[in-house]
Design a protein around this motif. Structure first.
Motif, short mmCIF file in Angstrom:
data_model
loop_
_atom_site.label_atom_id
_atom_site.label_comp_id
_atom_site.label_asym_id
_atom_site.label_seq_id
_atom_site.Cartn_x
_atom_site.Cartn_y
_atom_site.Cartn_z
N LYS A 118 -5.28 25.57 -49.52
CA LYS A 118 -4.24 26.02 -48.70
C LYS A 118 -4.02 24.85 -47.62
O LYS A 118 -4.97 24.31 -47.09
CB LYS A 118 -4.77 27.01 -47.83
CG LYS A 118 -3.92 27.61 -46.89
CD LYS A 118 -4.26 29.03 -46.31
CE LYS A 118 -3.46 29.25 -45.03
NZ LYS A 118 -2.87 30.57 -45.04
N ARG A 119 -2.80 24.55 -47.24
CA ARG A 119 -2.37 23.32 -46.54
C ARG A 119 -2.23 24.34 -45.33
O ARG A 119 -1.83 24.96 -44.84
CB ARG A 119 -1.08 22.59 -47.26
CG ARG A 119 -1.22 22.52 -48.63
CD ARG A 119 -1.76 20.98 -48.99
NE ARG A 119 -1.44 19.98 -48.01
CZ ARG A 119 -0.73 18.90 -48.55
NH1 ARG A 119 -0.28 19.00 -49.77
NH2 ARG A 119 -0.52 17.98 -47.96
N ASP A 120 -2.67 23.05 -44.32
CA ASP A 120 -2.52 23.66 -42.62
C ASP A 120 -2.28 22.57 -41.59
O ASP A 120 -2.61 22.88 -40.82
CB ASP A 120 -3.95 24.29 -42.51
CG ASP A 120 -5.10 23.25 -42.06
OD1 ASP A 120 -4.88 22.24 -42.59
OD2 ASP A 120 -6.02 23.59 -41.69
N GLU A 121 -1.47 21.73 -42.10
CA GLU A 121 -1.15 20.30 -41.46
C GLU A 121 -0.40 20.69 -40.16
O GLU A 121 -0.91 20.16 -39.11
CB GLU A 121 -0.38 19.42 -42.12
CG GLU A 121 -1.17 18.76 -43.15
CD GLU A 121 -1.35 19.32 -44.53
OE1 GLU A 121 -1.21 20.38 -44.58
OE2 GLU A 121 -1.84 18.40 -45.38
N LEU A 122 0.59 21.60 -40.10
CA LEU A 122 1.27 21.89 -39.13
C LEU A 122 0.56 22.97 -38.29
O LEU A 122 0.45 22.91 -36.87
CB LEU A 122 2.61 22.48 -39.33
CG LEU A 122 3.60 22.96 -38.12
CD1 LEU A 122 3.96 21.72 -37.42
CD2 LEU A 122 4.78 23.65 -38.66
N SER A 123 -0.01 23.72 -38.66
CA SER A 123 -1.01 24.79 -38.08
C SER A 123 -2.04 24.03 -37.19
O SER A 123 -2.21 24.43 -35.91
CB SER A 123 -1.72 25.80 -38.89
OG SER A 123 -0.64 26.60 -39.39
N VAL B 60 6.17 16.22 -35.98
CA VAL B 60 6.10 17.66 -36.51
C VAL B 60 6.64 18.03 -37.95
O VAL B 60 5.95 18.95 -38.67
CB VAL B 60 6.71 18.66 -35.36
CG1 VAL B 60 6.82 19.75 -35.66
CG2 VAL B 60 5.96 18.32 -33.82
N ALA B 61 8.03 17.45 -38.07
CA ALA B 61 8.48 17.85 -39.24
C ALA B 61 7.44 17.12 -40.69
O ALA B 61 7.56 17.89 -41.51
CB ALA B 61 9.76 16.96 -39.38
N ARG B 62 6.93 16.03 -40.30
CA ARG B 62 6.21 15.62 -41.46
C ARG B 62 4.81 16.77 -41.63
O ARG B 62 4.57 16.94 -43.07
CB ARG B 62 5.62 14.24 -41.14
CG ARG B 62 6.55 13.04 -41.24
CD ARG B 62 5.84 11.81 -41.39
NE ARG B 62 5.00 11.34 -40.18
CZ ARG B 62 5.48 10.91 -39.14
NH1 ARG B 62 6.64 10.59 -39.29
NH2 ARG B 62 4.69 10.31 -38.01
N PHE C 236 4.13 23.21 -45.65
CA PHE C 236 4.91 24.49 -46.58
C PHE C 236 5.63 24.00 -47.66
O PHE C 236 5.98 24.91 -48.48
CB PHE C 236 5.98 24.84 -45.34
CG PHE C 236 5.54 25.60 -44.30
CD1 PHE C 236 5.48 26.98 -44.41
CD2 PHE C 236 5.22 24.98 -43.06
CE1 PHE C 236 4.69 27.55 -43.38
CE2 PHE C 236 4.58 25.72 -41.81
CZ PHE C 236 4.64 27.03 -41.93
N LEU C 237 5.66 22.66 -47.91
CA LEU C 237 6.37 22.17 -48.98
C LEU C 237 5.40 21.34 -50.08
O LEU C 237 5.88 20.95 -50.94
CB LEU C 237 7.75 21.54 -48.52
CG LEU C 237 8.82 22.03 -47.78
CD1 LEU C 237 9.80 21.08 -47.37
CD2 LEU C 237 9.36 23.40 -48.48
N ASP C 238 4.23 21.26 -49.51
CA ASP C 238 3.17 20.24 -50.48
C ASP C 238 3.75 18.93 -50.50
O ASP C 238 3.47 18.55 -51.63
CB ASP C 238 2.96 21.07 -51.75
CG ASP C 238 1.60 20.81 -52.12
OD1 ASP C 238 0.84 20.16 -51.34
OD2 ASP C 238 1.45 20.78 -53.47
#
Length: 126
Positions: free
Chosen positions: A5-10, A72-74, A80-82
């Motif tokens: 599970k990716r959580d970079e933005l969170s 933020v976009a990265r 969300f897009l892996d």
């Protein structure tokens, strides 16, 4: 796509909000997005959002977190897009150097690319 599970933005949102000493409601207000509620921030930080936020929402989030839109976009693209950001950016986030097989470069090569990005970010635009 991996099962991880990716959580970079969170993670970015939670850590930066805490660093700024803001509550979720204060972050929502600081964003300038009247539709952003503290409940949306909570869902983002806990990984409950299913879809990537729209560009306008990411820009508002960046404003509230006092970060560049690119940062933020990265993080959103990664979560969300892996999408891995296999690039080197200038310090101000305006210039990106993308190189095929970036993962094979050593740290010296990446530092040299960062210097090139810095030089280009200082060039006057016409």
């Amino acid at each position: 796509m991996s099962d991880v599970k990716r959580d970079e933005l969170s993670r970015l949102c939670r850590e930066r909000r805490e660093e700024l000493g803001l509550s979720m409601a204060q972050l929502a207000a600081a964003s300038g997005d009247d539709a952003m509620a503290s409940s949306w921030v909570a869902r983002l930080e806990t990984g409950q959002l299913r879809d990537i936020p729209r560009r306008e929402r990411l820009a508002a989030l960046a404003k509230g977190l006092r970060l560049s839109y690119q940062t933020v976009a990265r993080a959103a693209a990664a979560q969300f897009l892996d999408v891995e950001d296999d690039a080197v950016w200038s310090a101000d986030g305006t210039v990106r150097v993308v190189v095929d097989r970036m993962g094979e470069m050593n740290e010296t090569g990446r530092q040299e690319l960062a210097q090139i990005a810095e030089l280009f970010s200082r060039r006057p635009t016409h």
